[in-house]
Scaffold this motif. Sequence first.
Motif, PDB file in Angstrom:
ATOM      1  N   VAL A 205     -36.509 100.402  30.821  1.00  0.00           N
ATOM      2  CA  VAL A 205     -38.027 100.733  31.114  1.00  0.00           C
ATOM      3  C   VAL A 205     -38.648 100.396  29.819  1.00  0.00           C
ATOM      4  O   VAL A 205     -39.959  99.780  29.889  1.00  0.00           O
ATOM      5  CB  VAL A 205     -38.297 102.119  31.341  1.00  0.00           C
ATOM      6  N   ILE A 206     -38.528 100.846  28.611  1.00  0.00           N
ATOM      7  CA  ILE A 206     -39.332 100.430  27.417  1.00  0.00           C
ATOM      8  C   ILE A 206     -39.243  99.051  27.218  1.00  0.00           C
ATOM      9  O   ILE A 206     -40.405  98.584  27.016  1.00  0.00           O
ATOM     10  CB  ILE A 206     -38.494 101.180  26.176  1.00  0.00           C
ATOM     11  N   VAL A 207     -38.225  98.227  27.421  1.00  0.00           N
ATOM     12  CA  VAL A 207     -38.254  96.795  27.221  1.00  0.00           C
ATOM     13  C   VAL A 207     -39.184  96.117  28.346  1.00  0.00           C
ATOM     14  O   VAL A 207     -39.808  95.131  27.800  1.00  0.00           O
ATOM     15  CB  VAL A 207     -36.945  96.145  27.202  1.00  0.00           C
ATOM     16  N   SER A 208     -38.894  96.692  29.336  1.00  0.00           N
ATOM     17  CA  SER A 208     -39.936  96.215  30.544  1.00  0.00           C
ATOM     18  C   SER A 208     -41.414  96.192  30.056  1.00  0.00           C
ATOM     19  O   SER A 208     -42.271  95.433  30.162  1.00  0.00           O
ATOM     20  CB  SER A 208     -39.774  96.738  31.860  1.00  0.00           C
ATOM     21  N   LEU A 209     -41.810  97.339  29.584  1.00  0.00           N
ATOM     22  CA  LEU A 209     -43.130  97.642  29.104  1.00  0.00           C
ATOM     23  C   LEU A 209     -43.642  96.849  28.010  1.00  0.00           C
ATOM     24  O   LEU A 209     -44.729  96.108  27.818  1.00  0.00           O
ATOM     25  CB  LEU A 209     -43.329  99.372  28.642  1.00  0.00           C
ATOM     26  N   ILE A 210     -42.602  96.558  27.040  1.00  0.00           N
ATOM     27  CA  ILE A 210     -43.049  95.830  25.932  1.00  0.00           C
ATOM     28  C   ILE A 210     -43.171  94.115  26.559  1.00  0.00           C
ATOM     29  O   ILE A 210     -44.092  93.631  26.160  1.00  0.00           O
ATOM     30  CB  ILE A 210     -41.769  95.751  24.880  1.00  0.00           C
ATOM     31  N   MET A 211     -42.376  93.671  27.478  1.00  0.00           N
ATOM     32  CA  MET A 211     -42.541  92.392  28.115  1.00  0.00           C
ATOM     33  C   MET A 211     -44.070  92.372  28.627  1.00  0.00           C
ATOM     34  O   MET A 211     -44.548  91.209  28.453  1.00  0.00           O
ATOM     35  CB  MET A 211     -41.349  92.215  28.813  1.00  0.00           C
ATOM     36  N   LEU A 212     -44.263  93.490  29.397  1.00  0.00           N
ATOM     37  CA  LEU A 212     -45.650  93.257  30.255  1.00  0.00           C
ATOM     38  C   LEU A 212     -46.835  93.199  29.094  1.00  0.00           C
ATOM     39  O   LEU A 212     -47.767  92.576  29.277  1.00  0.00           O
ATOM     40  CB  LEU A 212     -45.733  94.730  30.904  1.00  0.00           C
ATOM     41  N   ALA A 213     -46.735  94.292  28.049  1.00  0.00           N
ATOM     42  CA  ALA A 213     -47.763  94.056  27.141  1.00  0.00           C
ATOM     43  C   ALA A 213     -47.719  92.767  26.155  1.00  0.00           C
ATOM     44  O   ALA A 213     -48.632  92.327  26.241  1.00  0.00           O
ATOM     45  CB  ALA A 213     -47.511  95.155  26.081  1.00  0.00           C
ATOM     46  N   GLN A 214     -46.902  92.129  26.030  1.00  0.00           N
ATOM     47  CA  GLN A 214     -46.644  90.898  25.549  1.00  0.00           C
ATOM     48  C   GLN A 214     -47.315  89.940  26.225  1.00  0.00           C
ATOM     49  O   GLN A 214     -48.076  89.137  25.662  1.00  0.00           O
ATOM     50  CB  GLN A 214     -45.118  90.238  25.278  1.00  0.00           C
TER      51      GLN A 214
END
Length: 242
Positions: A205-214
């Motif tokens: 979940v955290i990595v998915s949010l990071i990728m979205l923000a990126q």
Amino acid sequence: MSFDPSTFWEQLSSPVYLQGALIAALVALGSLVLAVAIGLVMALLKRSQSKVALASANTYLWFFRAMPSMLLLVICWNALPQLFPLFRGEWYTPFVAAILALGVSEAAYVAEMLRSALMAVDDGQRLAARALGMTPIQAFFKVVVPQATRIAIPSLGNELVALLKLTAIASVISLQELMRVATIGVQATFRYAEYYAVAIIYYLVIVSLIMLAQSVLEKRFRWTSQQARARATVKAKEGVGL
């Protein structure tokens, strides 16, 4: 021993896991901010004409590339309070020590990312800004930085993901991050699959949010970079016309 869905769902909604995930994310983000601040200084020193500045930057990169992150972590937590009274206060928690250790360590790698991003910006952009009357600092922050940021975002996004995973080693200084929460649960119940599966879900979940923000940042800075370049070009042409 089979997989127990009830234990899995109970831990998935546990506030302890949520707190551990939040701490891991904040440590990773704080470490990246520190790494970017130090890395930018090192990148600029690497581009300096001064031999002292260049030697200082190269020494920093050499030393912290050779230093294992876990070793630096235990040094920051155990050795710094022993050597410096400043680090003996209540403010110096495992959370702060983890950000300091990971940020200082990863700055050696972020410096090269930022240096390559700065080198990728055409020198003509900086010269055009100077021709418009901008000071070197204004040209750097208004013209060079937006374009370099667009180039550096993918690398920095990957670095943030790597830092998130590195936060797991902070368990050695008793930081209650995500991996330590899972380990404590496993040690108490011996339910390996359920507790580690919950940790996997939170990391995903955290990595998915990071990728979205990126992705959002890449689009935003692509537009900002294009606008800055267009303004510099138009003003340069107007200056020539005058």
